[in-house]
Scaffold this motif. Sequence first.
Motif: not given
Length: 447
Positions: A27-30, A35-39
């Motif tokens: 949630a903090r990451r988001a 947004h373009g950094l995928g996982t």
Amino acid sequence: MTPTTLPEQRRILATALPGPRSVERQARRAAELAHGLGTTMPVFIDRAGGGILVDIDGNHIIDLASGIAVTSVGAAHPAVTRRIAEQAERFTHTCFLVTEYDGFVEVAAALNRLTPGDHPKKTALFSTGSEAVENAIKIARTATGRSAVVVLGHAYHGRTLLTMSMTAKNVPYKQGFGPFAPEVYRVPSPYPYRWPTGPENAAAEAFAALEEIVTTQIGAANVAAIVAEPIQGEGGFIVPPPGYLRAVQEFAAEHGIVFVADEIQTGLARTGALFACEHEGVVPDLITTAKALAGGMPLAAVTGRAEIMDAVPAGGLGGTYAGNPVACAAALGALEAIESEGLVARAREIEQRVRPRLEELVTPGSVVGEVRGRGAMLALEFVRPGTSEPAPEIARAVVEHCHQEGVLTLLCGTFGNVIRLLPPLVIPMDLLDEAIDVLVAAVGSAR
């Protein structure tokens, strides 16, 4: 390696994956990250080493990714971490182009010694694989006085403007990012599993297409470099058929074209040879390395024929962080581990142990169309049963099953239908067996 330096080398599922603490961090990451950094697997890692990743919820995940072929000696090898600590205490940066240090020269000397061929060689260090490929093109263009660059279908060479232009796959690497760099030309990749007239014709017909395109459409006298991955990585772990790379190398030499082997993913023991082009007896003019070079630290290199490397005038190569002293120290530790622990042979042992189990999955009506790769660089291509039609949704389901069971695997392939296996070369064999048990079960559930 001292066992006490590593996390416990067993799979532990303390929570569902991702666990509650990782969900909170997501949630903090988001909120904070673009947004373009995928996982791939939404877990936050606390410790890692050997064949295990430990997340912040206490789950021990078996690593079949190695940070995309980066942590081949593990994510905390003592030979790497000790040298990092020693160098960081002395100094972290000066910029080698301003004031020099031994580590840069020592890494270059090691690569000059280890890369294929007994001709005089020189090396330049950079920070990322994309930088290495881009600088290889700069060097080739300067040495030849030509501008055109020839690459293969299904190729992946990076995310910078030039290397993105050289990369074949559109989504997610190119969509919306154009216009692209000029003077990049693509020829068919010899993809045996998908070659229209059959795998037995792939080498000859793909080479004939390259020869025709270069001589009639581009003009061989205009081509600075032909760049090829000895095994295509992101494209789907495509192994070129025997004889193809040698034919391309000889064609390049005949026409004064620099042949560049992009060994960023394949290099440094991953395929059961120190460099994958050695499987084909190919000695490239230039070779690019990164990923496994520095055990997780950002370091890349171009190594090649001295007369080609020296074509660029002083000041034409470099970068503020190129050959960072801490990264160079890490590389010396990683190279020491690869040589002293026999990790080239270990990659072959991994293939001998894993490949037969994977090939048992290729049966009439199976969702696995082909198993391929070399050494500890293996892949399964997923298809709709009874056809060769790509089945990315099945591949994704298998990956998700593995992730839920605490085994990290990666997708790749132009069609998104290939699962690639890149375990650390130091993974305990019982842990590797367990990971393959989970993968085989996941494939079975997808039938």
